[in-house]
Design a protein around this motif. Structure first.
Motif, PDB file in Angstrom:
ATOM      1  N   SER A  44      -2.435  17.792  -3.096  1.00 42.23           N
ATOM      2  CA  SER A  44      -3.191  17.207  -2.249  1.00 42.23           C
ATOM      3  C   SER A  44      -2.136  15.707  -2.573  1.00 42.23           C
ATOM      4  CB  SER A  44      -4.261  16.621  -2.669  1.00 42.23           C
ATOM      5  OG  SER A  44      -4.296  16.730  -4.175  1.00 42.23           O
ATOM      6  N   ALA A  45      -1.524  15.413  -3.651  1.00 43.58           N
ATOM      7  CA  ALA A  45      -1.090  13.774  -3.795  1.00 43.58           C
ATOM      8  C   ALA A  45      -0.268  14.308  -5.111  1.00 43.58           C
ATOM      9  CB  ALA A  45      -2.345  13.236  -4.685  1.00 43.58           C
ATOM     10  N   PRO A  47      18.168   1.072   5.808  1.00 47.28           N
ATOM     11  CA  PRO A  47      17.461   2.448   5.111  1.00 47.28           C
ATOM     12  C   PRO A  47      15.686   2.104   5.476  1.00 47.28           C
ATOM     13  CG  PRO A  47      19.333   0.883   4.671  1.00 47.28           C
ATOM     14  CD  PRO A  47      19.040   0.131   5.887  1.00 47.28           C
ATOM     15  N   LEU A  48      15.287   3.700   4.645  1.00 40.47           N
ATOM     16  CA  LEU A  48      13.897   3.771   4.328  1.00 40.47           C
ATOM     17  C   LEU A  48      13.401   3.089   3.232  1.00 40.47           C
ATOM     18  CD1 LEU A  48      11.569   4.272   6.131  1.00 40.47           C
ATOM     19  CD2 LEU A  48      12.146   6.447   5.640  1.00 40.47           C
ATOM     20  N   GLU A  49      12.904   2.240   3.126  1.00 40.69           N
ATOM     21  CA  GLU A  49      11.980   2.450   1.962  1.00 40.69           C
ATOM     22  C   GLU A  49      10.461   2.351   1.201  1.00 40.69           C
ATOM     23  OE1 GLU A  49      13.667   0.926  -0.546  1.00 40.69           O
ATOM     24  OE2 GLU A  49      15.738   1.182   0.597  1.00 40.69           O
ATOM     25  N   LEU A  50      10.018   2.439   0.899  1.00 36.59           N
ATOM     26  CA  LEU A  50       9.170   3.151   0.621  1.00 36.59           C
ATOM     27  C   LEU A  50       8.061   2.119   0.807  1.00 36.59           C
ATOM     28  CD1 LEU A  50       6.703   5.514  -0.626  1.00 36.59           C
ATOM     29  CD2 LEU A  50       6.874   3.859  -3.258  1.00 36.59           C
ATOM     30  N   ALA A  51       8.276   0.539   0.245  1.00 33.64           N
ATOM     31  CA  ALA A  51       7.467  -0.223   0.968  1.00 33.64           C
ATOM     32  C   ALA A  51       6.665   0.063   2.831  1.00 33.64           C
ATOM     33  CB  ALA A  51       7.686  -1.457   1.046  1.00 33.64           C
ATOM     34  N   ALA A  52       7.410   0.083   3.194  1.00 28.77           N
ATOM     35  CA  ALA A  52       7.332   0.930   4.716  1.00 28.77           C
ATOM     36  C   ALA A  52       6.473   1.786   4.761  1.00 28.77           C
ATOM     37  CB  ALA A  52       8.354   0.828   5.322  1.00 28.77           C
ATOM     38  N   GLY A  53       6.403   2.951   4.107  1.00 28.93           N
ATOM     39  CA  GLY A  53       5.953   4.127   3.861  1.00 28.93           C
ATOM     40  C   GLY A  53       4.048   4.367   3.565  1.00 28.93           C
ATOM     41  N   LEU A  54       3.745   2.651   2.728  1.00 27.60           N
ATOM     42  CA  LEU A  54       2.767   2.073   1.949  1.00 27.60           C
ATOM     43  C   LEU A  54       2.351   1.340   3.342  1.00 27.60           C
ATOM     44  CD1 LEU A  54       3.794   1.479  -1.727  1.00 27.60           C
ATOM     45  CD2 LEU A  54       2.338   3.411  -0.994  1.00 27.60           C
ATOM     46  N   GLU A  55       3.089   0.639   3.726  1.00 30.20           N
ATOM     47  CA  GLU A  55       1.846  -0.097   5.287  1.00 30.20           C
ATOM     48  C   GLU A  55       1.971   1.058   6.015  1.00 30.20           C
ATOM     49  OE1 GLU A  55       0.711  -2.663   7.702  1.00 30.20           O
ATOM     50  OE2 GLU A  55       1.195  -3.056   5.569  1.00 30.20           O
ATOM     51  N   GLY A  56       2.052   1.909   6.261  1.00 33.00           N
ATOM     52  CA  GLY A  56       1.861   2.716   7.737  1.00 33.00           C
ATOM     53  C   GLY A  56       0.239   3.579   6.625  1.00 33.00           C
ATOM     54  N   LEU A  57       0.652   4.027   5.101  1.00 32.82           N
ATOM     55  CA  LEU A  57      -0.879   4.548   4.820  1.00 32.82           C
ATOM     56  C   LEU A  57      -2.150   3.451   4.849  1.00 32.82           C
ATOM     57  CD1 LEU A  57       0.082   6.367   1.619  1.00 32.82           C
ATOM     58  CD2 LEU A  57      -0.283   6.940   3.242  1.00 32.82           C
ATOM     59  N   ARG A  58      -1.405   2.041   4.381  1.00 30.18           N
ATOM     60  CA  ARG A  58      -2.345   1.027   4.622  1.00 30.18           C
ATOM     61  C   ARG A  58      -3.011   1.026   6.083  1.00 30.18           C
ATOM     62  NH1 ARG A  58      -3.251  -3.681   6.236  1.00 30.18           N
ATOM     63  NH2 ARG A  58      -2.137  -3.816   7.447  1.00 30.18           N
ATOM     64  N   SER A  59      -2.553   1.094   6.758  1.00 28.96           N
ATOM     65  CA  SER A  59      -2.854   0.903   8.344  1.00 28.96           C
ATOM     66  C   SER A  59      -3.690   2.449   9.149  1.00 28.96           C
ATOM     67  CB  SER A  59      -2.076   0.868   9.320  1.00 28.96           C
ATOM     68  OG  SER A  59      -1.010   0.140   8.693  1.00 28.96           O
ATOM     69  N   SER A  60      -3.577   3.288   8.380  1.00 30.81           N
ATOM     70  CA  SER A  60      -3.585   4.609   9.021  1.00 30.81           C
ATOM     71  C   SER A  60      -4.931   4.286   7.954  1.00 30.81           C
ATOM     72  CB  SER A  60      -3.435   6.136   8.730  1.00 30.81           C
ATOM     73  OG  SER A  60      -2.067   5.835   7.338  1.00 30.81           O
ATOM     74  N   ALA A 108      -0.459  12.055   2.602  1.00 34.57           N
ATOM     75  CA  ALA A 108       0.141  11.675   3.186  1.00 34.57           C
ATOM     76  C   ALA A 108       1.590  10.520   3.561  1.00 34.57           C
ATOM     77  CB  ALA A 108      -0.857  11.060   4.098  1.00 34.57           C
ATOM     78  N   ILE A 109       1.987  10.426   2.770  1.00 30.89           N
ATOM     79  CA  ILE A 109       2.780   9.038   2.622  1.00 30.89           C
ATOM     80  C   ILE A 109       3.627  10.189   3.384  1.00 30.89           C
ATOM     81  CG2 ILE A 109       3.582  10.294   0.052  1.00 30.89           C
ATOM     82  CD1 ILE A 109       3.793   6.848   1.748  1.00 30.89           C
ATOM     83  N   PHE A 110       4.035  11.117   2.950  1.00 23.22           N
ATOM     84  CA  PHE A 110       4.789  11.410   3.534  1.00 23.22           C
ATOM     85  C   PHE A 110       5.068  12.404   5.372  1.00 23.22           C
ATOM     86  CE2 PHE A 110       4.408  14.000  -0.534  1.00 23.22           C
ATOM     87  CZ  PHE A 110       5.928  13.569  -0.938  1.00 23.22           C
ATOM     88  N   ASP A 111       3.727  12.351   5.524  1.00 25.42           N
ATOM     89  CA  ASP A 111       3.822  12.040   6.973  1.00 25.42           C
ATOM     90  C   ASP A 111       4.285  10.790   7.797  1.00 25.42           C
ATOM     91  OD1 ASP A 111       2.447  14.373   7.585  1.00 25.42           O
ATOM     92  OD2 ASP A 111       1.263  13.891   7.222  1.00 25.42           O
ATOM     93  N   ALA A 112       4.104   9.342   7.395  1.00 17.85           N
ATOM     94  CA  ALA A 112       3.825   8.119   7.245  1.00 17.85           C
ATOM     95  C   ALA A 112       5.313   8.452   7.778  1.00 17.85           C
ATOM     96  CB  ALA A 112       3.068   6.768   6.339  1.00 17.85           C
ATOM     97  N   ASP A 118      -9.649   8.253  -6.333  1.00 18.49           N
ATOM     98  CA  ASP A 118     -10.868   8.847  -6.154  1.00 18.49           C
ATOM     99  C   ASP A 118     -10.313   9.397  -4.624  1.00 18.49           C
ATOM    100  OD1 ASP A 118     -10.177   6.732  -4.489  1.00 18.49           O
ATOM    101  OD2 ASP A 118     -12.324   6.598  -4.569  1.00 18.49           O
ATOM    102  N   GLY A 119      -9.018   9.933  -4.040  1.00 21.99           N
ATOM    103  CA  GLY A 119      -8.390  10.486  -3.005  1.00 21.99           C
ATOM    104  C   GLY A 119      -8.214   9.370  -1.831  1.00 21.99           C
ATOM    105  N   THR A 120      -8.146   8.279  -2.093  1.00 23.69           N
ATOM    106  CA  THR A 120      -7.295   6.818  -2.335  1.00 23.69           C
ATOM    107  C   THR A 120      -6.361   6.439  -2.538  1.00 23.69           C
ATOM    108  OG1 THR A 120      -9.754   6.413  -0.478  1.00 23.69           O
ATOM    109  CG2 THR A 120      -8.197   4.897  -0.478  1.00 23.69           C
ATOM    110  N   SER A 121      -5.252   6.527  -1.474  1.00 24.59           N
ATOM    111  CA  SER A 121      -4.180   6.046  -1.894  1.00 24.59           C
ATOM    112  C   SER A 121      -4.257   4.922  -3.020  1.00 24.59           C
ATOM    113  CB  SER A 121      -2.796   6.034  -0.647  1.00 24.59           C
ATOM    114  OG  SER A 121      -2.355   7.612  -0.656  1.00 24.59           O
ATOM    115  N   LEU A 122      -3.480   4.815  -4.223  1.00 26.65           N
ATOM    116  CA  LEU A 122      -4.017   3.273  -4.747  1.00 26.65           C
ATOM    117  C   LEU A 122      -1.759   3.220  -5.864  1.00 26.65           C
ATOM    118  CD1 LEU A 122      -6.069   2.063  -6.954  1.00 26.65           C
ATOM    119  CD2 LEU A 122      -6.264   3.577  -8.742  1.00 26.65           C
ATOM    120  N   VAL A 123      -2.463   2.150  -5.537  1.00 30.61           N
ATOM    121  CA  VAL A 123      -0.847   1.445  -6.408  1.00 30.61           C
ATOM    122  C   VAL A 123      -1.923   0.312  -7.479  1.00 30.61           C
ATOM    123  CG1 VAL A 123       0.073   1.278  -3.837  1.00 30.61           C
ATOM    124  CG2 VAL A 123      -1.066  -0.591  -4.297  1.00 30.61           C
TER     125      VAL A 123
END
Length: 591
Positions: A396-397, A549-562, A533-537, A438-443
């Motif tokens: 799950s994470a 190049p694909l950086e992790l920050a772009a995926g984090l922004e996708g998570l934040r938005s979704s 969900a980071i993998f889907d993003a 708690d289930g919500t992605s945390l940085v």
């Protein structure tokens, strides 16, 4: 006072071990004192464990508990051996006593979750008076009241505890709550007559029967030796737990704490991303990536940077550690994590700290899998993360760290404290993130001055979700005007982007975080607990950006938005080995 507890434990340690002293900086206290929550035992265990860690005494948890107990009873404190159970941390533990013999059993929790609340009643009690009154029943009772005390603390208690252990194992919150109420009724029947002046406890009983509390609980009871110290409650659900916290704090003006009991963390895997060297590191980048650059730890042992991340993941209890490495440097990583141990001749020629480091690496190898970055892709650490998707299928994470990023928590105290050794690295921070997940992605978030922001630093802004009472120290680069940001505060992130000092002032202001002094920013620390969900993003982004190049920050922004993204403010100092100046900072990071 607490000094006598520390002195008592130190005395016991010095009887059995050839140690000297240590300096402790107790930077945070969250446990209420004189409330029946074994705060003195927690302090004594802290002293015992500090000696164990600093001097590498190799004591077991039970040995730490025993010396903590022997140290505490040198003081006027009348604690029992049960109080030292805090040494087991968050593991629910059944303690069974047969005279001086103690047997401990860890309770296995099911997948279901138990939601409890412990509340400081904001009243007063006299633990010494309560214990003195109850102890009069031993060894031989002299009247019916003392006979009742022996019955309560003997067969009645044993029966309830055995049934409660089964309820915890089964995840049966309703049964656990009923047993708490049953235990309270038995305590009132047998114990109040032995010490009515303390155990009548009007504040406790008013809370246990409060009409606004009852709809949210399965049951409740006092804590420990009882009196008007603390109460514990089994909430009906997570929503009921939240409602209780609000009622107790805002309407009853008490100090509640959530306590959630669940099975071992479902998070089992850490992905460590090791990036290609930055151009500014040429020509050193010809022979080594920054994640293999040596950085001295608090003991002066020179470790490759990635080893700090690997150790943090292992110390946090993660079972699988996947290290994604640049393909051209795979051989160097294989040499570092070789399953073939150093020869005895080499090992014996090393100083003792280096011998310990070699053994530590060997103990980690079974957890580690090396994965080369896909050679046919356009690059970027996130593509390496995507390459590991099949290896974490069904989870799950995951935890995500960076091999070239280092973080020191030494800002929490005087860097000269001996007790800080071994605790200045990333392990405590990662454990805190896992505890808050708690289930919500945390940085993780760190405070930085604008002039220290690197070219790849991602800065964020967010709205406070919750906070605690641990102010960030000056060493963390913040003297924050109200509203203060504090270590442990959670923010729901509403903006994030890479930032440099060359940006326009308007763009810099768009990411300014309220609660920071001018010239300070919040940046990603390089630690994250991310939902699957980071993998889907990232997969969606890869389809759009095939040749870049694909950086992790772009995926984090996708998570934040979704689905939203939380950030936890961390106290300490981080360094990313992306430019020569960072190498200078890293040289003293853990010293």
């Amino acid at each position: 006072g607490f000094w006598s507890y520390a002195a008592g434990v130190a005395y016991q340690i010095m009887i059995y071990y050839p140690v000297r002293g240590l300096r402790l900086n107790n930077h945070t206290t969250t446990l209420p004192m004189k409330k029946g929550l074994s705060s003195s035992a927690a302090f004594c265990v802290l002293i015992s464990r500090a000696f164990n860690v600093v001097y590498n005494l190799r004591m077991t948890v039970r040995a730490e508990m025993e010396l903590a107990y022997l140290g505490e009873i040198l003081t006027p404190s009348r604690c029992g051996r049960m109080d030292q159970c805090c040494a087991f941390g968050k593991t629910p533990t059944l303690m069974q006593f047969d005279g001086p013999l103690l047997q401990t059993t860890s309770l296995t929790l099911p997948s279901s979750t138990l939601y409890l609340v412990v509340v400081d009643l904001n009243a007063s009690k006299d633990t010494k008076e309560i214990l003195a009154s109850l102890n009069k029943a031993y060894p031989f009772p002299s009247n019916p009241i003392e006979e009742g005390v022996q019955r309560l603390l003997g067969p009645v208690n044993e029966d309830i505890v055995q049934r409660a252990s089964k309820a915890i194992h089964d995840g049966d919150a309703e049964q656990l709550g009923k047993l708490m109420t049953e235990a309270q009724a038995a305590f009132d029947q047998y114990a109040i007559p032995a010490c009515p002046q303390q155990l009548t406890s009007p504040v406790l009983h008013s809370v246990l029967t409060h009409p606004k509390v009852l709809p949210h609980i399965f049951g409740a009871k006092g804590v420990g030796s009882q009196g008007d110290g603390c109460a514990q409650m089994v909430a009906r659900s997570l929503e009921d737990q939240k409602a209780l916290l609000k009622i107790l704090a805002e309407e009853l003006h008490m100090r509640p704490f959530p306590l959630t009991m669940t099975s071992a963390s479902p998070i089992k895997t850490c992905l460590i991303l090791c990036d290609e060297p930055a151009p500014s590191l040429f020509p050193a980048s010809l022979t080594s990536p920054p994640s293999l650059f040596p950085v001295a730890d608090a003991d002066g042992v020179s470790k490759p940077a990635v080893l700090y991340a690997v150790q943090a993941a292992a110390d946090a209890g993660l079972e699988q550690i996947i290290v994604v490495v640049p393909a051209r440097f795979l051989a160097q990583f294989e040499a570092l994590f070789s399953p073939t141990p150093p020869s005895s001749q080499l090992l014996l020629s090393l100083p003792l700290p280096q011998q310990a480091a070699a053994r530590r690496i060997q103990s980690l190898i079974s957890k580690i899998t090396l994965v080369p970055q896909p050679a046919d892709k356009a690059g970027g650490t996130a593509r390496g993360l995507l390459a590991c998707r099949s290896m974490v299928e069904g989870q799950s994470a995951v935890v995500v760290l960076h091999g070239e990023r280092l973080f020191s928590t030494k800002g929490r105290g005087d860097s000269s404290d001996a007790s800080a050794k071994g605790q200045r690295e990333e392990s405590p921070l990662l454990r805190e993130l896992l505890d808050h997940y708690d289930g919500t992605s945390l940085v993780g978030l760190q405070l930085q001055r604008e002039e220290e922001v690197g070219p790849t630093t991602v800065c964020v802004r967010g709205e406070a979700v919750t906070g605690n009472s641990d102010p960030i120290s000056q060493t963390s680069l913040a003297e924050t005007p109200p509203p203060h940001l504090r270590a442990g505060d959670l923010l729901r992130l509403d903006a994030m982007h890479a930032r440099s000092t060359s940006q326009s002032s308007a763009r810099r202001d768009s990411i300014a975080q309220p609660g920071l002094e001018k010239g300070s920013v919040l940046a990603l620390s390089g630690h994250a607990v991310l939902s699957a969900a980071i993998f889907d993003a990232l997969a969606a982004l890869e389809k759009q950006h095939v040749t870049v190049p694909l950086e992790l920050a772009a995926g984090l922004e996708g998570l934040r938005s979704s689905e939203g993204l939380l950030g936890m403010v961390c106290e300490g100092r981080g360094v990313e080995l992306s430019e020569p100046a960072a190498l200078v900072q890293a040289a003293t990071l853990f010293q």
